[in-house]
Structure formats: C-alpha cells, structure tokens
Design an enzyme around this catalytic site. Structure first.
Site, PDB file in Angstrom:
ATOM      1  N   LEU A 322       0.853  -1.189   0.000  1.00  8.46           N
ATOM      2  CA  LEU A 322       0.000   0.000   0.000  1.00  8.46           C
ATOM      3  C   LEU A 322       0.885   1.232   0.000  1.00  8.46           C
ATOM      4  CD1 LEU A 322      -2.611  -1.119   2.682  1.00  8.46           C
ATOM      5  CD2 LEU A 322      -2.971  -0.979   0.211  1.00  8.46           C
ATOM      6  N   GLU A 323       0.412   2.314  -0.613  1.00  3.79           N
ATOM      7  CA  GLU A 323       1.250   3.496  -0.779  1.00  3.79           C
ATOM      8  C   GLU A 323       1.584   4.202   0.524  1.00  3.79           C
ATOM      9  OE1 GLU A 323      -2.828   4.651  -2.625  1.00  3.79           O
ATOM     10  OE2 GLU A 323      -1.642   2.838  -2.355  1.00  3.79           O
ATOM     11  N   ASP A 324       0.841   3.922   1.601  1.00 10.77           N
ATOM     12  CA  ASP A 324       1.189   4.570   2.871  1.00 10.77           C
ATOM     13  C   ASP A 324       2.370   3.901   3.560  1.00 10.77           C
ATOM     14  OD1 ASP A 324      -0.043   2.243   3.661  1.00 10.77           O
ATOM     15  OD2 ASP A 324      -1.619   3.194   4.824  1.00 10.77           O
ATOM     16  N   GLY A 325       2.848   2.759   3.015  1.00 10.27           N
ATOM     17  CA  GLY A 325       4.048   2.121   3.552  1.00 10.27           C
ATOM     18  C   GLY A 325       3.938   0.659   3.893  1.00 10.27           C
TER      19      GLY A 325
END
Length: 520
Positions: A322-325
C-alpha cells in the site's frame, strides 16, 4: 516537560501560517487538535488565511480530519494529494474562495524529506504530461491558484518537474505514546505514514511541532528502538481527551491489535466474493499475477483482486503493498483502507514511494473513471466533483506492467452472470470511454514513451494500449462487440484480428484453479 493542554496547543497557530498535517484517512491524523483548532476559529475568527499542506487524503471521507479546519476564511491556500471528499474545501475550490493545488501524494511526501535536508521542493519525472505538468494545468485546481508552483526543467537532456514547497510554521501530527522528553512511539498506530518526515521538515523550517498522543510514559520505560520521532523534533505534546472518537486507527476501528501489527489473524476465505461483474473483472486481473509478484492494489474493484487470489489459494504467494508504507499481508478495504493485517513490514510513506518510483513493483492494478481514445485516464476531477490524484500518478507512471480495471459504463449499470456468460440487464447511463478526458491523471504518451505494458480489463472485454489507440484483444462470452462495446464508447477502438474470448472459467461459480497455473 513538553506536555501542554489542547487549548494552549491551538494558540500556536497564527494567521497566515503554513500548517502541515500528518495522516492517511484517519491513520496518524491528529483529529482532536484539528477539531479544537476549528472551534477556536469559529470563536475568534483566527487563525485565518492559512496555507495547509498534506500528502494523502486526511479524514473519514465525511466530516472529520482536515474538514474540521475547513471553515470559510480559515484556509487561503490548499496543497493536497487528495481531497478525501472534503465538501467544504471542494465547494471553496469551485467558488475560488481558496487557492487550490493538487500534487501527487508521493511527490508531497518526498517534499517533507527534502525540506528536512534544506531543499524546498521535489524534482521528479512524476506528473510529466499529466495535469500537474505546467504545460497543461500545473497542478492548479481553480482560477484563484495563480502562482506557478510547478516548473518544467531540463537536466541532462531529460525533462523533469520541479514542485516548489513552502517553509513550514506549524506541524500537527500524531503518535501513540510520548515521554517527558517528547520522544514519540507508534505502537498502536496502523503505520507511521509521514509523521516523522513532517516533524523533521518543520524543525528545518524553524517551525513548531505539535504531537497528539494517547498515552504518556516515563522515558526510562521506553525502548529507544520503539521511538519513531525523537524528542528533539518535538516542541509540544497534547494528550488526547477523547481517544475513542478523536484518536482512531481508522474510520472503522478505534484500536485493533492486528491492524497495529501486534498480533496476527487467520484469513477466512470460506465466504468467497459473490460472482458478479466486479468479481469477473477481478478474476481476469488476477490471472496476470505470478507467484512472487510485488503488487499495488488501488481502491474499489482492485481490492477484490487480493480476495480472489486468496480464494484461489495463492494469496500468500504474492506480496501486496500500500502506498502509505505497508508491505505484505492482507490489505483491508472500505473504512479500513490503507491498513493491513499480517503485514511483514511498514515503511515511511516517502520510502514506499521511493520504491515505487524506482520500478520496484512488478505490477499494479488501478481503477479508472474516464479513458480517452488515445488511452489517457482521468480519476481526479469531474466538473465540480474534485477527488485529487492521490498516489495514482506516482504508481501508474513508474510501474512497467500496469492494469486499469473497471466496468465499461457506469451510472445505473445492472449486470449479472448466468450460464457462464455476462448478461447486461440495464446499460449504464454514463460512458467511461470518451473522445477526451476532462483531466489527464495518466498520460498514454508518457506510458508509451516509457515502454509500459498497459492493459484495460473491463467486464466486457480486455484492451491493450498501442501507438494507434486501444486494441480489443478479448471479449466476454455473451457480449456483442458492436452493440455492447463499440456503441457504448465515444470512439471506435481497434478490434484485433485474432480477438479471443475471455477465459470462460471466470464466469462460473466454481474456482478457476489459478494456483496451479502460477509460476515463479
């Protein structure tokens, strides 16, 4: 001792300040401070004319988060990766009451790191030939946004975009526990998102850092390896008075040990996703996966691809990110979007985008709202409806194998699967494949120049991007190419001479048995 009262904290924000807020939906979002800051404005008409900078969409997609500081007159300039359905700011952008800018989420997250090192901006290829490019819109959302915050550069004979960043006066961020020295841990958060980078950027700007936490602890009880934000980056700490409502992990969860990575859970795949057009699309998309693939899944239909992979028995053989990490495990959807259970690691958001921008993903599956005849895509703006690009541009421009998934039409579309074929009961009122898109969030020209393999997977057909436009390569059983595909588009795609039928197994209730076909 850096602990102060909530009422004292909001007095740190002055008129005209540049304020940066951490968060991804409600993850690491300092809702209690934002709410109090909004209440202060309603009483005092201050602080006003703020510049607010945020990377991801912050809030619950309703009335929490940045929404709380969006009263008319409070914000003068808004620079965001995503609006998170903030109707106050969307209306103010449409009426030119604010200067509104939309930059890619990864670009803004890297701005923080750069500011921390003394460089106020980000130089990148991300956004070239999209609406962020100054040759198009320069990331400007409305006429009030007159300052050019994006410049086109040529370095070594190649084009880049320079996104300008402001100096920061106040950072409002969130962690879980603070000690008397201001050291911050994140043990009950879904992930760290961008909180540390914001704190460092603010200190480099000589600004003030305010952190909302759930607990206070003695410094002697905190393991140094658990400290995410050192106390030297923190000016003030605010202890949440109402954590159940104002310090939630996600809109759906106050605190889940599994979401915090404190425990593991069993994934139940006994109740499979129902067979409908969304599952048909997800199944066809899942056929592109191979064991060992590192993947990003967007919101909506892309989320179902992970469910299908688990149903088919190879969900643990791919690595979802996921792009949040978040890396690995099972990403959650809906009001828990951005969180994962059983993840193997969590990176700061800017480092996740480093990985993405460097081509680290094997493939990505993203949604689409509008597609042009040449293959440009819009997911960010539709008239008065402003969404924002989020991480879409960062991911779509840097991944070699990219799949855009969605239904061919929308708006009242009613379909069902019967006897191994797709049946269109009621056609959608809105065509999604248009002569031109209102805004360019993905540039087909950029993709072709970069050598990307671009595929559109819909309920009725599969199309490939080519120099000549979109090429229909597969058609669903029961679908008439002329009536159900071409007539439902504003342009006529190319139909491959060897057009094939989509795999009939994806239109049946039984498992497709993809696992035995996946190879490393």
């Amino acid at each position: 001792m850096k602990l102060i009262q909530l009422e004292q904290a909001v007095q740190c924000v002055k008129d005209e300040d540049v304020v940066v807020v951490s968060g991804f939906l409600l993850q690491t979002t300092p809702s209690e401070i934002l709410t109090e800051l909004g209440e202060r404005y309603k009483k005092e008409s201050s602080p006003k004319n703020l510049t607010v900078l945020q990377a991801a969409g912050i809030g619950d997609n309703k009335n929490e988060g940045i929404y709380e500081i969006s009263h008319l007159g409070m914000i003068k300039r808004y620079i965001t990766g995503h609006f998170a359905n903030n109707q106050r700011l969307i209306q103010q952008a449409n009426s030119n009451a604010i200067e509104a800018y939309n930059f890619p989420q990864g670009v803004i997250s890297k701005m923080y790191r750069n500011i921390a090192s003394g460089f106020y901006g980000e130089i990148t290829k991300v956004g070239l030939k999209t609406f962020c490019d100054p040759r198009l819109e320069g990331g400007k959302i409305n006429d009030a946004a007159t300052e050019n915050l994006v410049e086109l550069l040529e370095i070594g004979g190649e084009e880049y975009l320079y996104y300008k960043a402001p100096k920061i006066d106040v950072a409002i961020i969130r962690g879980t526990t603070a000690d008397e020295q201001g050291n911050i841990t994140f043990e009950e958060e879904s992930c760290t998102v961008d909180a540390r980078e914001i704190a460092m950027a603010t200190k480099a700007s000589k600004g003030k850092v305010i952190v909302q936490v759930k607990y206070m602890a003695d410094s002697k009880s905190i393991n140094r390896n658990d400290v995410v934000i050192p106390g030297i980056f923190v000016d003030y700490v605010v202890l949440s008075k109402s954590p159940e409502t104002k310090h939630r992990q996600t809109p759906a969860n106050f605190y889940s040990p599994a979401i915090a990575g404190q425990s593991r859970v069993s994934i139940d795949v006994s109740d499979s996703y129902p067979l409908n057009e969304r599952k048909v699309i997800a199944r066809r998309a899942a056929m592109e996966l191979r064991c060992g693939d590192v993947v990003n899944l967007g919101i909506g239909i892309p989320e179902i691809i992970g469910t299908v992979a688990h149903e088919e028995g190879f969900g643990e053989d791919i690595i979802l990110t996921l792009e949040d990490g978040m890396i690995g495990g099972t990403p959650l959807g809906g009001a828990d979007f951005g969180s994962s259970v059983n993840a193997m690691a969590s990176l700061p958001m800017n480092q996740q985008f480093d990985f993405y921008n460097g081509g680290g993903l094997d493939c990505a599956f993203l949604g689409f709202a509008e597609v042009s005849a040449k293959g440009d895509i819009n997911v960010s703006r539709f008239g008065d409806r402003i969404a924002g690009c989020g991480g879409f541009i960062d991911i779509s421009q840097a991944t070699k194998d990219i799949y855009f998934v969605g239904t061919l039409t929308a708006g009242g579309l009613k379909e069902y699967v019967e006897d191994g074929r797709l049946v269109i009961d009621r056609e959608g009122k809105r065509k999604k494949f248009l002569k031109e898109t209102e805004q360019i969030t993905y540039s087909a020209d950029f993709g072709l120049e970069s050598g990307q393999n671009v595929t559109f997977i819909t309920d009725r057909c599969v199309m490939k991007l080519s120099e000549k436009g979109l090429v229909v390569t597969e058609v669903a059983p029961g679908i008439d190419i002329g009536r159900d595909i071409i007539d439902q588009m504003e342009f006529e795609p190319i139909v491959a001479e060897d057009v094939k039928q989509m795999d009939p197994r994806i239109f049946k209730k039984e498992l497709v048995h993809m696992k035995r076909e996946r190879t490393i």
